[in-house]
Design a protein around this motif. Structure first.
Motif: not given
Length: 373
Positions: A151, A158, A161, A149, A154
């Motif tokens: 951060t 972005p 995934r 996950r 991301q």
């Protein structure tokens, strides 16, 4: 002055990076989002060289304290009789043993729990991390070890995934004391598999909940890979708390109906020993199998390690060792170029990207062959 390294994520990858950067001469701080001691869940790990190096060279453990040795590998048929056996010594350990050993090897005053990273800003020579409590910390290097996950990932990428691979891993542990003589006769000194059409299950001994490696205190750890569509995931991953769990559903949270449905399947496809092991497991847990790969592992003064960069499928038995390899190589690069973090990261990244891509391809080949071919 010592380079100041900030590490987001205090699990195995973050601890490995922290320990190695300390040995490379950095001033290191680890920031873990969870305020609690991270949960063992009974996850077993097949020991690899990089992980053993961390435990023996950095954490001060003797080899016999690091896990449980097995001598044989075997494959069982549907009737429970061995279809093949071979001498193949392997050392098995557990997530909990690694976490405790590495926490003890990292200075407690530099490990900050309950610090959720919100974002970061970077310039040519420094990175500033901003946390949910409105605090900010500035350092020379930011390491993203914040898992699937992440951060940091991301913010950097972005569009990258995790992708669902089409099957899940059912997992569980049974304490050696509760297993009974018959199960221990089958699983006690063996890395055991049963292959089925589009599925397989495996079992091996791991240390006890507090790292015990002596007979009578260990646990039987099993993993069962089972295909299900992405449309089925919300039903499987919604826990007793009515919350949809994205990356894993922990012990005690699986809905009784989900377990009952898998029990019906188990009674049809598992051999007698694995069925008994399944039935002896009080709280199985579940995780979807995911693929994830980043195009870069170093961007400016930011580095990604472990599952924040690549999630290899578990068939490679390499997720933990990959994180350790990332950390060891990062420490070596920083030590080789004192005062020049940019050069260190430039030399560190290519081999680590290549390692991640090799494991990505190998894991997909193993998993797709087992589950779909």
């Amino acid at each position: 002055m010592k380079p100041k390294a900030l590490i987001a994520g205090g699990s195995l990858g973050g601890l490995a990076a922290g320990i190695e950067l300390l040995h490379a001469g950095c001033d290191v701080k680890i920031f873990e989002r969870s305020p609690r001691v991270l949960d063992d869940r009974g996850a077993g790990i097949v020991m690899q060289a990089e992980t053993l190096h961390m435990l023996t060279h950095r954490c001060g453990l003797a080899e016999d304290e690091t896990g449980v040795w097995l001598r044989q590998r075997q494959y069982l048929g549907h009737d429970g009789k061995p279809e093949s056996q071979q001498y193949m010594p392997q050392l098995m350990t557990s997530w909990g043993l690694l976490q405790r050993a590495m926490r003890a090897a990292f200075p407690e005053e530099h490990y900050h729990a309950g610090c959720q990273l919100l974002d970061f800003t970077a310039d040519a020579n420094a990175v500033t991390a901003r946390f949910a409590d409105s605090s900010e910390v500035r350092g020379d290097l930011l390491v993203g070890a914040d898992g699937s996950r992440s951060t940091i990932r991301q913010q950097l990428f972005p569009d990258v995934r995790p992708r669902y691979a089409g099957y899940v891993a059912w997992r569980g542990v049974v304490h050696e004391r509760d297993a009974g003589a018959a199960l221990l006769a089958t699983f006690g000194d063996h890395f055991t598999f049963q292959q089925m059409r589009h599925s397989h299950i495996l079992c091996y001994l791991i240390p006890g909940a507090n790292g015990e490696t002596q007979p009578g205190e260990r646990r039987l750890n099993w993993v069962w890979y089972w295909n299900c569509t992405e449309a089925e995931l919300p039903r499987l991953m919604t826990g007793n708390d009515n919350r949809l769990h994205e990356f894993s559903i922990p012990p005690g949270q699986l809905c009784p109906g989900v377990i009952a449905a898998q029990q019906d399947i188990a009674s049809r496809v598992l051999c007698p020993q694995f069925l008994e092991l399944w039935q002896a497991t009080e709280e199985p847990f579940l995780q979807p199998i995911l693929d994830l790969a980043v195009p870069r592992m170093a961007v400016g003064r930011v580095a990604l390690v472990g599952d924040a960069a690549f999630i290899p499928r578990p068939h490679t038995a390499a997720s933990t060792s990959k994180a350790a390899a990332n950390a060891i190589a990062l420490g070596e690069a920083v030590a080789a170029h004192p005062g020049d973090l940019d050069r260190a990261l430039a030399e560190w990244e290519p081999d680590q990207l290549a390692l991640g891509r090799r494991l990505e391809a190998h894991g997909q080949m193993l998993g797709n062959r087992s589950q779909f071919s």
